[in-house]
Write a protein that holds these residues in place. Structure first.
Motif, PDB file in Angstrom:
ATOM      1  N   ARG A 101       9.284   5.022   1.202  1.00 10.28           N
ATOM      2  CA  ARG A 101       9.805   6.054   2.100  1.00 10.28           C
ATOM      3  C   ARG A 101      10.547   5.443   3.283  1.00 10.28           C
ATOM      4  NH1 ARG A 101       7.568  11.213   1.641  1.00 10.28           N
ATOM      5  NH2 ARG A 101       5.940  11.408   0.064  1.00 10.28           N
ATOM      6  N   LEU A 102      11.519   6.179   3.761  1.00  5.54           N
ATOM      7  CA  LEU A 102      12.108   5.935   5.071  1.00  5.54           C
ATOM      8  C   LEU A 102      11.922   7.213   5.879  1.00  5.54           C
ATOM      9  CD1 LEU A 102      15.496   4.127   4.230  1.00  5.54           C
ATOM     10  CD2 LEU A 102      13.403   3.109   5.150  1.00  5.54           C
ATOM     11  N   ASP A 103      11.593   7.076   7.154  1.00  5.17           N
ATOM     12  CA  ASP A 103      11.368   8.246   8.001  1.00  5.17           C
ATOM     13  C   ASP A 103      12.573   9.183   8.003  1.00  5.17           C
ATOM     14  OD1 ASP A 103       8.954   7.144   8.689  1.00  5.17           O
ATOM     15  OD2 ASP A 103       9.665   6.300  10.583  1.00  5.17           O
ATOM     16  N   TYR A 104      12.323  10.422   8.345  1.00  7.76           N
ATOM     17  CA  TYR A 104      13.363  11.453   8.434  1.00  7.76           C
ATOM     18  C   TYR A 104      14.530  10.976   9.297  1.00  7.76           C
ATOM     19  CZ  TYR A 104      15.375  16.094   9.455  1.00  7.76           C
ATOM     20  OH  TYR A 104      16.212  17.176   9.595  1.00  7.76           O
ATOM     21  N   ASP A 105      14.231  10.326  10.427  1.00  5.20           N
ATOM     22  CA  ASP A 105      15.264   9.891  11.361  1.00  5.20           C
ATOM     23  C   ASP A 105      15.718   8.454  11.130  1.00  5.20           C
ATOM     24  OD1 ASP A 105      15.537  12.292  12.830  1.00  5.20           O
ATOM     25  OD2 ASP A 105      13.688  11.845  13.920  1.00  5.20           O
ATOM     26  N   THR A 106      15.265   7.847  10.039  1.00  2.22           N
ATOM     27  CA  THR A 106      15.662   6.476   9.709  1.00  2.22           C
ATOM     28  C   THR A 106      16.664   6.496   8.566  1.00  2.22           C
ATOM     29  OG1 THR A 106      13.516   5.590  10.380  1.00  2.22           O
ATOM     30  CG2 THR A 106      14.844   4.223   8.932  1.00  2.22           C
ATOM     31  N   SER A 107      17.714   5.708   8.697  1.00  5.16           N
ATOM     32  CA  SER A 107      18.716   5.609   7.638  1.00  5.16           C
ATOM     33  C   SER A 107      18.558   4.266   6.929  1.00  5.16           C
ATOM     34  CB  SER A 107      20.132   5.737   8.213  1.00  5.16           C
ATOM     35  OG  SER A 107      20.413   4.642   9.082  1.00  5.16           O
ATOM     36  N   GLY A 108      19.298   4.117   5.828  1.00  6.52           N
ATOM     37  CA  GLY A 108      19.356   2.815   5.202  1.00  6.52           C
ATOM     38  C   GLY A 108      18.996   2.766   3.745  1.00  6.52           C
ATOM     39  N   LEU A 109      18.736   1.565   3.293  1.00  3.44           N
ATOM     40  CA  LEU A 109      18.605   1.247   1.877  1.00  3.44           C
ATOM     41  C   LEU A 109      17.281   1.742   1.302  1.00  3.44           C
ATOM     42  CD1 LEU A 109      19.462  -2.264   0.403  1.00  3.44           C
ATOM     43  CD2 LEU A 109      17.512  -0.955  -0.419  1.00  3.44           C
ATOM     44  N   ILE A 110      17.373   2.478   0.213  1.00  4.67           N
ATOM     45  CA  ILE A 110      16.192   2.897  -0.521  1.00  4.67           C
ATOM     46  C   ILE A 110      16.540   2.897  -2.012  1.00  4.67           C
ATOM     47  CG2 ILE A 110      16.659   5.404  -0.436  1.00  4.67           C
ATOM     48  CD1 ILE A 110      13.610   5.746   0.085  1.00  4.67           C
ATOM     49  N   ILE A 111      15.593   2.480  -2.847  1.00  7.05           N
ATOM     50  CA  ILE A 111      15.804   2.446  -4.290  1.00  7.05           C
ATOM     51  C   ILE A 111      15.368   3.780  -4.889  1.00  7.05           C
ATOM     52  CG2 ILE A 111      15.221   1.299  -6.467  1.00  7.05           C
ATOM     53  CD1 ILE A 111      16.823  -0.432  -4.547  1.00  7.05           C
ATOM     54  N   MET A 112      16.179   4.312  -5.805  1.00  6.28           N
ATOM     55  CA  MET A 112      15.867   5.548  -6.519  1.00  6.28           C
ATOM     56  C   MET A 112      15.795   5.222  -8.011  1.00  6.28           C
ATOM     57  SD  MET A 112      15.899   7.877  -4.037  1.00  6.28           S
ATOM     58  CE  MET A 112      16.008   9.419  -4.939  1.00  6.28           C
ATOM     59  N   THR A 113      14.765   5.726  -8.685  1.00  7.96           N
ATOM     60  CA  THR A 113      14.583   5.411 -10.106  1.00  7.96           C
ATOM     61  C   THR A 113      13.717   6.472 -10.767  1.00  7.96           C
ATOM     62  OG1 THR A 113      13.860   3.685 -11.656  1.00  7.96           O
ATOM     63  CG2 THR A 113      12.530   3.998  -9.686  1.00  7.96           C
ATOM     64  N   LEU A 183      10.283  -7.267   7.884  1.00  7.84           N
ATOM     65  CA  LEU A 183       8.894  -6.952   7.566  1.00  7.84           C
ATOM     66  C   LEU A 183       8.554  -7.331   6.130  1.00  7.84           C
ATOM     67  CD1 LEU A 183       8.489  -3.291   8.929  1.00  7.84           C
ATOM     68  CD2 LEU A 183       8.042  -5.425  10.154  1.00  7.84           C
ATOM     69  N   HIS A 184       7.278  -7.572   5.896  1.00 10.29           N
ATOM     70  CA  HIS A 184       6.724  -7.593   4.552  1.00 10.29           C
ATOM     71  C   HIS A 184       5.836  -6.376   4.357  1.00 10.29           C
ATOM     72  CE1 HIS A 184       7.278 -12.169   3.634  1.00 10.29           C
ATOM     73  NE2 HIS A 184       8.373 -11.461   3.464  1.00 10.29           N
ATOM     74  N   GLN A 185       5.195  -5.943   5.438  1.00  9.61           N
ATOM     75  CA  GLN A 185       4.363  -4.751   5.380  1.00  9.61           C
ATOM     76  C   GLN A 185       5.235  -3.508   5.237  1.00  9.61           C
ATOM     77  OE1 GLN A 185       2.364  -5.367   9.222  1.00  9.61           O
ATOM     78  NE2 GLN A 185       0.413  -5.425   8.127  1.00  9.61           N
ATOM     79  N   GLY A 186       4.580  -2.377   5.002  1.00  7.88           N
ATOM     80  CA  GLY A 186       5.305  -1.114   4.923  1.00  7.88           C
ATOM     81  C   GLY A 186       4.443   0.036   5.411  1.00  7.88           C
ATOM     82  N   LYS A 187       3.834  -0.146   6.575  1.00 10.00           N
ATOM     83  CA  LYS A 187       2.968   0.892   7.137  1.00 10.00           C
ATOM     84  C   LYS A 187       3.794   2.082   7.627  1.00 10.00           C
ATOM     85  CE  LYS A 187      -0.850  -1.594   6.840  1.00 10.00           C
ATOM     86  NZ  LYS A 187      -2.010  -1.221   5.997  1.00 10.00           N
ATOM     87  N   ASN A 188       3.154   3.235   7.705  1.00 13.27           N
ATOM     88  CA  ASN A 188       3.829   4.456   8.132  1.00 13.27           C
ATOM     89  C   ASN A 188       4.407   4.302   9.539  1.00 13.27           C
ATOM     90  OD1 ASN A 188       4.571   7.255   8.022  1.00 13.27           O
ATOM     91  ND2 ASN A 188       2.804   7.718   9.304  1.00 13.27           N
ATOM     92  N   ARG A 189       5.704   4.543   9.686  1.00 12.05           N
ATOM     93  CA  ARG A 189       6.404   4.479  10.978  1.00 12.05           C
ATOM     94  C   ARG A 189       6.134   3.161  11.707  1.00 12.05           C
ATOM     95  NH1 ARG A 189       8.595   9.143  12.666  1.00 12.05           N
ATOM     96  NH2 ARG A 189       8.410   8.585  14.864  1.00 12.05           N
ATOM     97  N   GLN A 190       6.048   2.086  10.933  1.00 12.41           N
ATOM     98  CA  GLN A 190       5.600   0.812  11.487  1.00 12.41           C
ATOM     99  C   GLN A 190       6.458   0.302  12.643  1.00 12.41           C
ATOM    100  OE1 GLN A 190       4.610  -2.194   8.645  1.00 12.41           O
ATOM    101  NE2 GLN A 190       4.663  -3.863  10.098  1.00 12.41           N
ATOM    102  N   ILE A 191       7.770   0.245  12.443  1.00 15.39           N
ATOM    103  CA  ILE A 191       8.627  -0.321  13.488  1.00 15.39           C
ATOM    104  C   ILE A 191       8.613   0.546  14.737  1.00 15.39           C
ATOM    105  CG2 ILE A 191      11.045  -0.774  14.088  1.00 15.39           C
ATOM    106  CD1 ILE A 191      11.415  -1.958  11.341  1.00 15.39           C
TER     107      ILE A 191
END
Length: 243
Positions: A101-113, A183-191
């Protein structure tokens, strides 16, 4: 050629391998009309598989690199009727879903499959692939504060860590900064949580890179198919990391 039942279910695109295993254990999967409750059963192309009494369809796997715009939900649906990443792929018959996931207000690269097995390769915590973000902050973070990102920041019961963090530029007049975070982690709203902790809230956030994949050549809302070599290299990279 035979494959494990949970892997075939995941490849159909209806769920991940882990959830497929749970469905099997719960007795919700049939092979040729027989309920299967044990993991490890192997099936072939000629076997008829049902999940919750619905025959699975063996879809052709598809893989896309998508530039998610801001203001879009990283989900297959939304109860508030907001635009989702799946809305950009309506022309395809396959049941495509986002990897992570990327947050609602976050843009960028995501894989779809539609390949649940491939999704697990990318999402499993042991596969520590680089995820690179560009962050615009309100306030200029001190170098000492950013050093705490690599040591780890405690937030809501989590220890949030960055592999790398670097200030790219600052605007002293506007009191803003551009910071690169890996990051290596992927916690919710981490950054966002990490920068909130040092009193420099995020104004804009974009994921620029996943492993060797970048947004080069794409605008927000655009996508491209992953090349067979890219798919293969991602799987090999994950296996190398585990070893």
């Amino acid at each position: 050629m035979s494959e494990r039942l949970q892997k075939v279910i995941a490849k159909s695109g209806i769920t991940s391998r882990r959830k497929a295993e749970k469905l099997i254990e719960e007795g919700k999967v049939k092979v040729n009309g027989k309920v299967i409750t044990e993991l490890g059963v192997k099936v072939t192309d000629s076997d008829q598989i049902e999940v919750n009494n619905i025959p699975i369809e063996k879809e052709k796997p598809v893989y896309f690199l998508f530039y998610k715009p801001r203001g879009v939900i990283s989900s297959v649906s939304d109860d508030k009727d907001r635009k989702t990443v799946v809305d950009f792929f309506e022309e395809f018959e396959q049941r495509i879903f986002p990897v992570g996931r990327l947050d609602y207000d976050t843009s960028g690269l995501i894989i779809m499959t539609n390949d649940g097995d491939f999704m697990n390769v990318l999402l499993h915590p042991r596969y520590k692939m680089d995820k690179e973000y560009i962050v615009k902050t309100k306030g200029i973070p001190a170098n000492e504060a950013l050093k705490t990102f690599k040591k780890g920041i405690r937030s809501e019961g989590d220890i949030l860590k960055a592999k790398q963090v670097k200030i790219m530029s600052v605007d002293k007049k506007k009191q803003t900064a551009i910071v690169k975070v890996i990051l290596h982690q992927g916690k919710n709203r981490q950054i966002r949580r990490m920068f909130d902790a040092i009193n420099c809230p995020v104004m804009k956030l974009r994921r620029e890179r996943l492993a060797f994949l970048t947004l080069d050549g794409l605008q927000p809302g655009e996508y491209r198919e992953l090349k067979p070599q890219e798919i293969s290299d991602l799987k090999k990279l994950a296996q190398k990391i585990v070893k």
